[in-house]
Design an enzyme around this catalytic site. Structure first.
Site, mmCIF file in Angstrom:
data_model
loop_
_atom_site.group_PDB
_atom_site.id
_atom_site.type_symbol
_atom_site.label_atom_id
_atom_site.label_comp_id
_atom_site.label_asym_id
_atom_site.label_seq_id
_atom_site.Cartn_x
_atom_site.Cartn_y
_atom_site.Cartn_z
ATOM 1 N N HIS A 90 5.392 -4.358 10.308
ATOM 2 C CA HIS A 90 5.476 -3.619 9.175
ATOM 3 C C HIS A 90 4.033 -2.496 8.615
ATOM 4 C CE1 HIS A 90 6.854 -3.160 4.046
ATOM 5 N NE2 HIS A 90 7.496 -3.980 5.064
ATOM 6 N N GLU A 95 10.651 -0.428 10.244
ATOM 7 C CA GLU A 95 10.334 -1.533 10.990
ATOM 8 C C GLU A 95 11.460 -1.893 11.434
ATOM 9 O OE1 GLU A 95 10.779 -3.874 7.027
ATOM 10 O OE2 GLU A 95 9.953 -1.953 6.444
ATOM 11 N N HIS A 112 9.957 -11.263 4.268
ATOM 12 C CA HIS A 112 9.668 -11.899 5.147
ATOM 13 C C HIS A 112 8.761 -12.805 5.487
ATOM 14 C CE1 HIS A 112 10.420 -7.205 5.106
ATOM 15 N NE2 HIS A 112 9.496 -6.623 4.189
HETATM 16 C C1 BGC Z 1 11.691 -4.053 2.277
HETATM 17 C C2 BGC Z 1 11.396 -3.847 0.675
HETATM 18 C C3 BGC Z 1 9.751 -4.349 0.338
HETATM 19 C C4 BGC Z 1 8.872 -3.840 1.212
HETATM 20 C C5 BGC Z 1 7.403 -4.835 0.474
HETATM 21 C C6 BGC Z 1 9.878 -3.901 3.563
HETATM 22 O O1 BGC Z 1 10.856 -4.247 4.011
HETATM 23 O O2 BGC Z 1 12.487 -3.507 2.560
HETATM 24 O O3 BGC Z 1 12.479 -4.378 -0.142
HETATM 25 O O4 BGC Z 1 9.817 -4.521 -0.862
HETATM 26 O O5 BGC Z 1 9.464 -4.640 2.510
HETATM 27 O O6 BGC Z 1 7.780 -5.908 0.553
#
Ligand code: BGC
Length: 380
Positions: free
Chosen positions: A211, A345, A137
């Site tokens: 998210h 997402e 991310h």
């Molecule tokens: C991911 C997860 C992660 C979460 C929060 C999601 O997009 O796929 O693995 O724990 O984000 O960080």
């Protein structure tokens, strides 16, 4: 007058006037009130953060300039009762203290980049690594942890707020000065439309998403295992134990990942091998194109609320809040436990920059990246 009320009283008429709205002789607004703006505190380095309130029809969205985060999303149930359906915090301190991307705009590259490394135009790049050996991310300080510049934009579809962030060449290891925008519009039909755009001065990977963690009964209502999910995707990208795709694209048929007919989210948890248990995988959407098309529909039988996700993206990560562990206390003092929310997402596939089989995430100078995702709410 309390401080916050005084501030609203000062700011709203200014904003309203600047948006070109006027009051009738009887004091009623000729145009609908569109966006309210409030102070939401300051980051550790003293940068002010603002909160914007977008309303239309029966829906209200609140967005802050820190992380372009959607902090609240109030939508009606089958009886018209409105509830906030996303996880988050009442105050900026909650967001600054660290959280798993509640409501945030995620970038420069959402999801994982294996080992935080890639090669582009013959040059090897190393990203900030923040998820075991991988970059997740956007790295240590992704787009979810920076303050965006906000401006109201004229949009006949409804109140519309454009947030802009300029990510410097080399930031978190990514090449090129990148200007990214995220525009939130609350439309008459109880939908939040998110339009993203970006340009760069050097070739760079890009993958922007939102998210938000949804619980259609409201976060205080318990877990989301009884919510029923329908996904248009009939394929997914298998991944290793660290959630890095193997590069294959496989059919969901005959697996517990098959949501091509509406199924309660928790119905097949006993067949999953993940630890902690739950879904955390990328689906391959059949469409993907210029206009947002239906990717997912979630129905909460308790409240009757339905969320539809439409997108232009080729993939969607379905995540069931497996890592929420009861250590975060959110809005109204509600403790966020495992499976208390789900995320959908819309995005390009994880680790696309290292996967030649996947649709490209490379943006070149002179090109414009765009993505549109719509979260639309209904009730029955
Ligand atoms: C991911 C997860 C992660 C979460 C929060 C999601 O997009 O796929 O693995 O724990 O984000 O960080």
């Amino acid at each position: 007058m309390p401080k916050r009320v005084a501030l609203i009283a000062m700011v709203v008429p200014l904003l309203w006037a600047s948006a070109g709205y006027s009051e009738g002789a009887d004091g009623d607004a000729k145009g609908p009130r569109r966006i309210d703006k409030m102070d939401f505190g300051k980051t550790a380095d003293g940068t002010p953060v603002e909160l914007y309130v977008l309303k239309n029809g029966k829906m209200t969205a609140k967005v802050i300039t820190y992380g372009a985060i959607i902090t609240e999303l109030h939508v009606p149930d089958a009886k018209g009762k409105t509830t906030d359906v996303v996880l988050g915090f009442d105050h900026l301190e909650g967001y600054l203290a660290g959280h798993p991307y509640f409501g945030a705009a995620v970038g420069r590259v959402a999801n994982r980049v294996a080992k935080g490394k890639f090669t582009l135009d013959g040059k090897e790049y190393s990203l900030a690594v923040n998820n075991g050996a991988n970059s997740l991310h956007g790295g240590l300080k992704g787009f979810d942890k920076v303050v965006w510049k906000a401006e109201e934009v004229a949009n006949p579809a409804g109140p519309s707020l454009k947030l802009t962030y300029v990510s410097k060449d080399g930031e978190e290891g990514y090449p090129g000065n990148l200007t990214a925008t995220v525009t939130y519009t609350v439309t008459e039909d109880d939908a939040l439309r998110i339009d993203y755009s970006a340009t760069t001065d050097k070739a760079t990977p890009i993958n922007l998403t939102n998210h938000s963690y949804f619980n259609l009964g409201g976060p205080a209502s318990g877990n989301i295992l009884g919510h029923e999910l329908f996904l248009t995707a009939d394929k997914y990208t298998p991944a290793d134990a660290n959630l890095i795709p193997t590069g294959e694209i496989k059919p969901v048929q005959g697996t517990p990942f098959d949501f091509t007919s509406s199924t309660p989210i928790g119905a097949r948890f006993s067949q999953l091998k993940d630890d902690p248990i739950g879904y955390d995988l990328n689906y391959v959407l059949p469409a993907g194109g210029k206009e947002p098309t239906l990717a997912a529909r979630v129905h909460d039988p308790e409240s009757g609320r339905i969320l539809e996700v439409l997108t232009t993206e080729p993939g969607i990560q379905f995540y069931t809040g497996n890592f929420l562990d009861g250590t975060l206390k959110g809005k109204g003092g509600v403790v966020y436990k495992k499976h208390q929310a789900f995320c959908l997402e819309a995005q390009h596939f994880p680790d696309s920059i290292n996967q030649p089989n996947f649709p490209s995430t490379v943006l070149k100078p002179g090109e414009t990246y765009t993505q549109t995702t719509v979260y639309r709410f209904l009730a029955r």
